[in-house]
Design a protein around this motif. Structure first.
Motif, mmCIF file in Angstrom:
data_model
loop_
_atom_site.group_PDB
_atom_site.id
_atom_site.type_symbol
_atom_site.label_atom_id
_atom_site.label_comp_id
_atom_site.label_asym_id
_atom_site.label_seq_id
_atom_site.Cartn_x
_atom_site.Cartn_y
_atom_site.Cartn_z
ATOM 1 N N MET A 1 -6.203 -33.565 -7.804
ATOM 2 C CA MET A 1 -4.900 -33.144 -8.380
ATOM 3 C C MET A 1 -4.643 -32.287 -9.263
ATOM 4 N N MET A 2 -3.449 -31.900 -9.420
ATOM 5 C CA MET A 2 -3.325 -30.668 -10.409
ATOM 6 C C MET A 2 -3.237 -31.313 -12.066
ATOM 7 N N SER A 3 -3.249 -30.431 -12.906
ATOM 8 C CA SER A 3 -3.507 -30.714 -14.297
ATOM 9 C C SER A 3 -1.945 -31.191 -14.685
ATOM 10 N N THR A 4 -1.941 -31.776 -15.742
ATOM 11 C CA THR A 4 -0.658 -32.560 -16.144
ATOM 12 C C THR A 4 0.346 -31.244 -16.663
ATOM 13 N N GLU A 5 -0.387 -30.253 -17.156
ATOM 14 C CA GLU A 5 0.500 -29.007 -17.672
ATOM 15 C C GLU A 5 1.124 -28.694 -16.464
ATOM 16 N N GLU A 6 0.236 -28.085 -15.172
ATOM 17 C CA GLU A 6 0.960 -27.732 -13.978
ATOM 18 C C GLU A 6 2.066 -28.545 -13.350
ATOM 19 N N LEU A 7 1.820 -29.846 -13.471
ATOM 20 C CA LEU A 7 2.856 -30.754 -13.019
ATOM 21 C C LEU A 7 3.989 -30.736 -13.606
ATOM 22 N N LEU A 8 3.898 -30.715 -14.994
ATOM 23 C CA LEU A 8 5.200 -30.763 -15.966
ATOM 24 C C LEU A 8 5.820 -29.193 -15.492
ATOM 25 N N GLU A 9 5.111 -28.146 -15.447
ATOM 26 C CA GLU A 9 5.740 -27.062 -15.149
ATOM 27 C C GLU A 9 6.761 -27.032 -13.743
ATOM 28 N N GLN A 10 6.147 -27.341 -12.823
ATOM 29 C CA GLN A 10 6.542 -27.738 -11.682
ATOM 30 C C GLN A 10 7.828 -28.624 -11.607
ATOM 31 N N VAL A 11 7.634 -29.517 -12.298
ATOM 32 C CA VAL A 11 8.864 -30.462 -12.475
ATOM 33 C C VAL A 11 10.025 -30.089 -13.143
ATOM 34 N N LYS A 12 9.733 -29.280 -14.390
ATOM 35 C CA LYS A 12 10.642 -28.394 -14.952
ATOM 36 C C LYS A 12 11.349 -27.452 -14.077
ATOM 37 N N GLN A 13 10.488 -26.539 -13.234
ATOM 38 C CA GLN A 13 11.296 -25.811 -12.486
ATOM 39 C C GLN A 13 12.008 -26.338 -11.378
ATOM 40 N N ALA A 14 11.567 -27.596 -10.839
ATOM 41 C CA ALA A 14 12.582 -28.330 -9.881
ATOM 42 C C ALA A 14 13.888 -28.654 -10.524
ATOM 43 N N ALA A 15 13.753 -28.958 -11.756
ATOM 44 C CA ALA A 15 14.947 -29.457 -12.485
ATOM 45 C C ALA A 15 15.909 -28.385 -12.754
ATOM 46 N N LYS A 16 15.460 -27.118 -12.995
ATOM 47 C CA LYS A 16 16.090 -25.703 -12.993
ATOM 48 C C LYS A 16 16.783 -25.348 -11.937
ATOM 49 N N ASP A 17 15.982 -25.662 -10.671
ATOM 50 C CA ASP A 17 16.461 -25.248 -9.416
ATOM 51 C C ASP A 17 17.659 -26.111 -8.991
ATOM 52 N N ALA A 18 17.502 -27.617 -9.512
ATOM 53 C CA ALA A 18 18.802 -28.448 -9.113
ATOM 54 C C ALA A 18 20.067 -28.071 -9.991
ATOM 55 N N GLY A 19 19.834 -27.531 -11.281
ATOM 56 C CA GLY A 19 20.782 -26.979 -11.888
ATOM 57 C C GLY A 19 21.614 -25.933 -11.315
ATOM 58 N N LYS A 20 20.725 -24.962 -10.430
ATOM 59 C CA LYS A 20 21.622 -23.874 -9.629
ATOM 60 C C LYS A 20 22.600 -24.737 -8.826
ATOM 61 N N ILE A 21 22.211 -25.648 -8.150
ATOM 62 C CA ILE A 21 23.164 -26.385 -7.051
ATOM 63 C C ILE A 21 24.283 -26.925 -7.924
ATOM 64 N N MET A 22 24.098 -27.390 -9.002
ATOM 65 C CA MET A 22 25.533 -27.689 -9.792
ATOM 66 C C MET A 22 26.105 -26.359 -10.261
#
Ligand code: IPD
Ligand code: CA
Length: 263
Positions: A1-22
């Motif tokens: 499994m990836m590190s917590t930091e990497e997981l967090l970075e990827q979830v943050k990026q997903a939220a930002k990309d979701a924002g582009k849809i909005m």
């Protein structure tokens, strides 16, 4: 499994990309339909963001289960109490999104063994990204945040109106009146996830709503707790993370006094 930091970075990026849809949304009124309950709406964009997150977050952590507002039943299952569970609200503040009364945010909570573990809340209209991981502190756009140490009398209170439950309007607004007598002033943002971030960042001293769904507060809960705040139900009991609940969330300062006024 990836590190917590990497997981967090990827979830943050997903939220930002979701924002582009909005941000790319147009003709929102035409893309809106009514859901069950008073004034409860959904737009094509809520569904698009959820679909996007379902796919992206699933790629990031394939073993996690997924519970989202626009996903059919949205009911908490017993099996969610073990392992990882994403609890997401693709757009929290749909009425704001439709009317342009911003913010409207994407809220991504990740629970681990039935307790909030990681939370990311993103407001694409003001580019505000909040996040926290259990035991690692809470942040706003890269800066550590802490809830306020001020008492209720020196704080603003963000109220929730239970807009989909007319039978609770009186009780919700009676409570607003109680707080109005005791605080600097009250505010109504229209997104519960955002209100929790306001308490976490020391802007508001308390926020409440008599019924919230888990996806409204799963992410905000970990952000607020990591910022030194506290969440309970309206009687002061520890919050359950297995369905709908009343939520009263307070800063470190307000937590030191009597702040529950529901009978
Ligand atoms: C709503 C918002 C609102 C709160 C409602 C929520 P939605 O979420 O958080 O502030 O008053 O109770 O349901 O429907 O916009 O995702
Ligand atoms: Ca929503």
């Amino acid at each position: 499994m990836m590190s917590t930091e990497e997981l967090l970075e990827q979830v943050k990026q997903a939220a930002k990309d979701a924002g582009k849809i909005m941000l790319g949304a147009s003709d929102i009124r035409e893309a809106t339909t009514q859901k069950e309950g008073h004034s409860n709406f959904v737009t094509e964009y809520d569904k698009k963001v959820q679909e996007f997150l379902y796919k992206r977050l699933g790629e990031i952590l394939p073993e996690a289960a997924f519970m989202g507002e626009e996903e059919g039943e949205g009911i908490f299952k017993e099996e969610y109490k073990t392992g990882y569970l994403y609890v997401i609200d693709p757009i929290d503040g749909t009425t704001n999104f439709i009317t342009g009364y911003y913010p409207a945010v994407t809220s991504i909570g990740l629970m681990k063994d039935g307790k909030p573990y990681l939370g990311v809340v993103y407001d694409p209209f003001g580019d505000n990204l909040f996040w926290a991981v259990k035991g690692m502190g809470a942040y706003h756009n890269g800066k550590r945040i802490h809830s306020s140490k001020k008492p209720l009398a020196e704080s603003v209170v963000a109220i929730g109106t239970t807009p989909y439950y007319p039978e609770l309007f009186d009780k919700s607004l009676d409570l607003a009146k109680e707080y109005l007598k005791r605080c600097m002033d009250i505010r109504r943002s229209g997104t519960a996830a955002w209100d929790l971030c306001l308490v976490a960042s020391g802007i508001a001293g308390l926020c409440y709503e008599l019924v919230l769904c888990l996806w409204d507060y799963a992410a905000g809960a970990v952000i607020l707790e990591e910022a030194g705040g506290k969440l309970t139900d309206e009687k002061g009991n520890e919050l359950r993370y297995d369905g709908n609940s009343a939520v009263i969330a307070v800063s470190e300062g307000v937590a030191k006094e009597e702040y529950l006024f529901t009978k």
